[in-house]
Design a protein around this motif. Structure first.
Motif, PDB file in Angstrom:
ATOM      1  N   ARG A 157       0.795  -1.229   0.000  1.00 15.92           N
ATOM      2  CA  ARG A 157       0.000   0.000   0.000  1.00 15.92           C
ATOM      3  C   ARG A 157       0.826   1.277   0.000  1.00 15.92           C
ATOM      4  O   ARG A 157       0.331   2.335  -0.382  1.00 15.92           O
ATOM      5  N   GLY A 158       2.060   1.190   0.462  1.00  8.15           N
ATOM      6  CA  GLY A 158       2.892   2.384   0.600  1.00  8.15           C
ATOM      7  C   GLY A 158       3.107   3.169  -0.678  1.00  8.15           C
ATOM      8  O   GLY A 158       2.878   4.386  -0.708  1.00  8.15           O
ATOM      9  N   PRO A 159       3.569   2.525  -1.758  1.00  2.80           N
ATOM     10  CA  PRO A 159       3.853   3.289  -2.979  1.00  2.80           C
ATOM     11  C   PRO A 159       2.649   4.063  -3.518  1.00  2.80           C
ATOM     12  O   PRO A 159       2.813   5.186  -4.005  1.00  2.80           O
ATOM     13  N   ASP A 160       1.447   3.523  -3.410  1.00  3.47           N
ATOM     14  CA  ASP A 160       0.263   4.258  -3.870  1.00  3.47           C
ATOM     15  C   ASP A 160      -0.002   5.497  -3.017  1.00  3.47           C
ATOM     16  O   ASP A 160      -0.690   6.418  -3.450  1.00  3.47           O
ATOM     17  N   ALA A 161       0.536   5.513  -1.801  1.00  4.36           N
ATOM     18  CA  ALA A 161       0.356   6.644  -0.891  1.00  4.36           C
ATOM     19  C   ALA A 161       1.584   7.548  -0.858  1.00  4.36           C
ATOM     20  O   ALA A 161       1.675   8.439  -0.020  1.00  4.36           O
ATOM     21  N   GLY A 162       2.552   7.299  -1.745  1.00  6.66           N
ATOM     22  CA  GLY A 162       3.758   8.115  -1.778  1.00  6.66           C
ATOM     23  C   GLY A 162       4.835   7.665  -0.810  1.00  6.66           C
ATOM     24  O   GLY A 162       5.806   8.368  -0.586  1.00  6.66           O
ATOM     25  N   ILE A 163       4.650   6.489  -0.211  1.00  3.83           N
ATOM     26  CA  ILE A 163       5.649   5.923   0.712  1.00  3.83           C
ATOM     27  C   ILE A 163       6.429   4.874  -0.069  1.00  3.83           C
ATOM     28  O   ILE A 163       6.096   3.694  -0.080  1.00  3.83           O
ATOM     29  N   ASN A 164       7.461   5.316  -0.765  1.00  4.92           N
ATOM     30  CA  ASN A 164       8.214   4.448  -1.670  1.00  4.92           C
ATOM     31  C   ASN A 164       9.391   3.739  -1.020  1.00  4.92           C
ATOM     32  O   ASN A 164       9.878   2.749  -1.548  1.00  4.92           O
ATOM     33  N   THR A 165       9.849   4.249   0.120  1.00  5.41           N
ATOM     34  CA  THR A 165      11.017   3.687   0.795  1.00  5.41           C
ATOM     35  C   THR A 165      10.760   3.638   2.308  1.00  5.41           C
ATOM     36  O   THR A 165       9.862   4.332   2.813  1.00  5.41           O
ATOM     37  N   PRO A 166      11.546   2.855   3.034  1.00 11.11           N
ATOM     38  CA  PRO A 166      11.428   2.890   4.496  1.00 11.11           C
ATOM     39  C   PRO A 166      11.652   4.292   5.064  1.00 11.11           C
ATOM     40  O   PRO A 166      10.983   4.684   6.026  1.00 11.11           O
ATOM     41  N   SER A 167      12.557   5.065   4.470  1.00 12.11           N
ATOM     42  CA  SER A 167      12.776   6.445   4.936  1.00 12.11           C
ATOM     43  C   SER A 167      11.521   7.299   4.770  1.00 12.11           C
ATOM     44  O   SER A 167      11.221   8.142   5.626  1.00 12.11           O
ATOM     45  N   ASP A 168      10.797   7.093   3.674  1.00  9.10           N
ATOM     46  CA  ASP A 168       9.527   7.802   3.484  1.00  9.10           C
ATOM     47  C   ASP A 168       8.551   7.446   4.603  1.00  9.10           C
ATOM     48  O   ASP A 168       7.863   8.321   5.134  1.00  9.10           O
ATOM     49  N   LEU A 169       8.495   6.171   4.950  1.00  8.73           N
ATOM     50  CA  LEU A 169       7.611   5.723   6.025  1.00  8.73           C
ATOM     51  C   LEU A 169       7.999   6.397   7.339  1.00  8.73           C
ATOM     52  O   LEU A 169       7.139   6.920   8.051  1.00  8.73           O
TER      53      LEU A 169
END
Length: 148
Positions: free
Chosen positions: A83-95
């Motif tokens: 689900r992350g990439p669809d929400a703009g969370i492409n990497t652990p750092s983004d998370l």
């Protein structure tokens, strides 16, 4: 005498009802997570923190988590990869960055908490990091899932 007997039965029934509500309420109390479970203290480490999720293995993910956090069974890991990439969370750092901006609050289930991220679904629902904290002596913050 009959009126007095009815009054006492009513008082006794009310007493038991209040007592039952107190026990039900006590069972749903949350163990407040410690400061190390606060979104502002969530941190990841490691050289793969800036890699895209499809390049991060479960073992690497587990090693990135600080000692106070865990992802038992890697369900959270699977959800954030999905689900992350669809929400703009492409990497652990983004998370990590998004969690640090989040707002914690009780989730509704005893000992379960949520961090509302500043990312909204098309229906206006915040993306939530769900985690457990049971309050025991050696408890960790246990990541559960990522969901709207």
């Amino acid at each position: 005498m009959k009126k007095t007997h009815s009054a006492w039965r009513f008082i006794l029934a009310a007493f038991w009802a209040v007592l039952a509500m107190a026990f039900i309420g006590a069972g749903s109390a949350h163990a407040a997570p410690p400061k190390f479970c606060a979104p502002t203290t969530f941190s990841l480490s490691g050289s793969v923190a800036d890699q895209f999720w499809n390049n991060v293995t479960p073992n690497q993910w587990a090693k990135m988590l600080s000692a106070n956090w865990q992802d038992n069974g890697f369900h959270f890991y699977g959800r954030v990869r999905q689900r992350g990439p669809d929400a703009g969370i492409n990497t652990p750092s983004d998370l990590e960055s998004e969690i640090r901006k989040g707002t914690p609050k009780p989730e509704g289930t005893p000992n379960r908490w949520q961090i509302n991220l500043p990312i909204l679904s098309s229906g206006g629902q915040p993306l939530r990091v769900i985690y457990d904290y049971d309050g025991s002596k050696n408890a960790k913050c246990s990541l559960v899932t990522l969901s709207y």
